[in-house]
Design a protein around this motif. Structure first.
Motif, PDB file in Angstrom:
ATOM      1  N   ILE A  94      34.200  25.820  33.916  1.00 25.50           N
ATOM      2  CA  ILE A  94      35.433  25.633  33.173  1.00 25.50           C
ATOM      3  C   ILE A  94      35.623  25.696  32.025  1.00 25.50           C
ATOM      4  N   SER A  95      36.596  25.439  31.348  1.00 26.62           N
ATOM      5  CA  SER A  95      36.760  25.393  29.451  1.00 26.62           C
ATOM      6  C   SER A  95      36.465  27.530  29.173  1.00 26.62           C
ATOM      7  N   LEU A  96      37.091  28.536  30.104  1.00 22.70           N
ATOM      8  CA  LEU A  96      36.989  30.083  30.275  1.00 22.70           C
ATOM      9  C   LEU A  96      36.015  30.660  29.379  1.00 22.70           C
ATOM     10  N   GLY A  97      34.679  29.969  29.669  1.00 17.64           N
ATOM     11  CA  GLY A  97      33.444  30.139  29.144  1.00 17.64           C
ATOM     12  C   GLY A  97      33.024  30.843  29.248  1.00 17.64           C
ATOM     13  N   GLU A  98      31.419  31.849  29.009  1.00 16.81           N
ATOM     14  CA  GLU A  98      30.370  32.867  29.921  1.00 16.81           C
ATOM     15  C   GLU A  98      30.649  32.576  30.909  1.00 16.81           C
ATOM     16  N   PHE A  99      30.556  31.228  31.001  1.00 19.06           N
ATOM     17  CA  PHE A  99      29.931  30.716  32.849  1.00 19.06           C
ATOM     18  C   PHE A  99      30.939  30.162  33.625  1.00 19.06           C
ATOM     19  N   GLN A 117      39.766  32.762  34.883  1.00 18.44           N
ATOM     20  CA  GLN A 117      40.337  34.176  34.076  1.00 18.44           C
ATOM     21  C   GLN A 117      41.076  35.458  35.255  1.00 18.44           C
ATOM     22  N   LEU A 118      41.742  36.056  34.491  1.00 22.03           N
ATOM     23  CA  LEU A 118      42.568  36.745  34.886  1.00 22.03           C
ATOM     24  C   LEU A 118      41.444  38.282  35.226  1.00 22.03           C
ATOM     25  N   ASN A 119      40.732  37.983  33.383  1.00 19.80           N
ATOM     26  CA  ASN A 119      39.651  39.469  33.921  1.00 19.80           C
ATOM     27  C   ASN A 119      38.060  39.229  34.127  1.00 19.80           C
ATOM     28  N   LYS A 120      38.244  37.853  35.031  1.00 22.36           N
ATOM     29  CA  LYS A 120      36.675  37.692  35.654  1.00 22.36           C
ATOM     30  C   LYS A 120      36.286  38.335  36.180  1.00 22.36           C
ATOM     31  N   GLU A 121      34.474  38.872  36.252  1.00 25.53           N
ATOM     32  CA  GLU A 121      33.951  39.809  36.848  1.00 25.53           C
ATOM     33  C   GLU A 121      33.501  40.178  38.194  1.00 25.53           C
ATOM     34  N   ILE A 122      33.255  41.511  37.869  1.00 25.68           N
ATOM     35  CA  ILE A 122      33.528  41.168  39.921  1.00 25.68           C
ATOM     36  C   ILE A 122      32.469  42.533  40.001  1.00 25.68           C
ATOM     37  N   ARG A 123      31.398  41.651  41.100  1.00 23.37           N
ATOM     38  CA  ARG A 123      30.122  43.069  41.208  1.00 23.37           C
ATOM     39  C   ARG A 123      30.455  44.600  41.928  1.00 23.37           C
ATOM     40  N   HIS A 146      32.207  44.794  45.272  1.00 25.42           N
ATOM     41  CA  HIS A 146      33.448  44.323  44.657  1.00 25.42           C
ATOM     42  C   HIS A 146      33.045  42.895  45.263  1.00 25.42           C
ATOM     43  N   ILE A 147      32.544  41.453  45.567  1.00 19.81           N
ATOM     44  CA  ILE A 147      32.386  40.406  45.133  1.00 19.81           C
ATOM     45  C   ILE A 147      32.090  39.979  43.496  1.00 19.81           C
ATOM     46  N   PRO A 148      33.305  38.681  43.713  1.00 19.54           N
ATOM     47  CA  PRO A 148      33.380  38.578  42.788  1.00 19.54           C
ATOM     48  C   PRO A 148      32.492  37.838  42.785  1.00 19.54           C
ATOM     49  N   TYR A 149      32.381  37.630  41.114  1.00 20.57           N
ATOM     50  CA  TYR A 149      31.058  36.238  40.235  1.00 20.57           C
ATOM     51  C   TYR A 149      32.089  34.631  40.411  1.00 20.57           C
ATOM     52  N   ALA A 150      31.396  33.790  40.776  1.00 19.29           N
ATOM     53  CA  ALA A 150      31.893  32.477  40.136  1.00 19.29           C
ATOM     54  C   ALA A 150      30.394  31.762  39.688  1.00 19.29           C
ATOM     55  N   ALA A 151      30.622  30.557  39.316  1.00 17.57           N
ATOM     56  CA  ALA A 151      29.845  30.244  38.221  1.00 17.57           C
ATOM     57  C   ALA A 151      28.271  30.657  38.368  1.00 17.57           C
TER      58      ALA A 151
END
Length: 298
Positions: A56-61, A65-71, A74-79
């Protein structure tokens, strides 16, 4: 940015319907920090006063977000994946401070690959059930949410789900540490074989991963190990790889799926217990009979 966990005294996440990623993230943080209270809210004024906020809150964890981090796979990160990436190595060290860095990395990757990536994928809308509709860890955790017609507390349900998730990840880490500790037993058994195709372990322990690494010529076909009381000896086939059911060689076909009496008659022994119909495992009450099963299977 490396975060100092010693400075984390308060945690925060959202107070809506919970999913496996925020529950597992909480479990990871609790393993590292102890039983720190989690404030579940969407009030940004409250969240801004907390030491660490996730999902929550668009922070580091937060992964919303549109620019979410991806492994790389190609598996995206979640919290939970983001929290594990930051704190996972330190969590593992709390289980065993004597682990070497390479072993910490092995356990870290195992947890990410076998537990967290599935949760992260599900929370990001990646289909991981296209072949078989199995119940996943994400399904199990989400079922802790109160039903629509229930008056149960969402916060209490979240705590129950977190306790479950904590136990899951604790057991996975502990088991992988036990795999590392078993290496010396496997090494000793491998070096002291009297017959190259048969490896005899002095105690039951995880052996497959390490054997496949050290048996470069694929010599071992069967592994014999006792149960905890030495009252039963298992004969197991060696799989060609960790991810297949195909063995280097199966157990003797004539005894597969037979009763103990039939196995005793066929092999001329008197203490057979069973042999699986697919031929990947058999057992007997004595080491001598287990060895005979392995010998004849060669």
């Amino acid at each position: 940015m490396m975060i100092n966990e010693k400075n984390i005294k308060t945690l925060g996440t959202h107070n809506g319907k919970f999913h496996a990623d925020d529950v597992m993230a909480t479990a990871i943080l609790r393993l590292l920090l102890g039983d720190i209270k989690v404030t579940r809210t969407r009030d940004e004024t409250i969240l801004s006063q907390l030491d660490l906020v996730y999902d929550i809150s668009l922070g580091e964890f937060d992964h919303h977000q549109l620019n979410k981090e991806i492994r790389e796979n190609h598996i995206p990160y979640a919290a939970c994946g983001l929290v594990w990436r930051e704190f996972g190595s330190r969590v593992i060290q709390k289980f065993n401070s004597q682990l070497e860095e390479d072993d910490i990395t092995l356990i870290f990757d195992y947890v990410d690959n076998h537990l967290l990536q599935g949760i992260d994928a599900t929370d990001n809308g990646v289909d991981i059930k296209s072949e078989i509709k199995v119940t996943s860890i994400s399904d199990i955790i989400q079922n802790f949410n109160p039903t629509w017609d229930s008056n149960d507390s969402k916060d209490e349900a979240f705590e129950e789900a977190t306790q479950y998730a904590t136990e899951v990840i604790k057991r996975i880490i502990s088991r992988q540490i036990s795999v590392i500790k078993a290496r010396s037993i496997v090494d000793d058994a491998f070096q002291n074989r009297t017959i190259k195709e048969i490896m005899v372990l002095k105690s039951g322990c995880p052996w497959l991963h390490h054997l496949l690494k050290i048996d470069l010529n694929n010599e071992v076909l069967f592994v014999i190990s006792p149960d905890d009381t030495n009252a039963e000896y298992k004969v197991q086939t060696v799989k060609k790889t960790v991810d297949t059911f195909e063995a280097r060689k199966d157990i003797l076909e004539s005894i597969r799926g037979k009763s103990s009496e039939e196995i005793n008659s066929i092999l001329q022994i008197n203490d057979a217990i069973f042999c699986h119909k697919t031929g990947f495992i058999a057992s007997a009450k004595s080491m001598e009979s287990a060895l005979k099963i392995a010998h004849l299977s060669i």
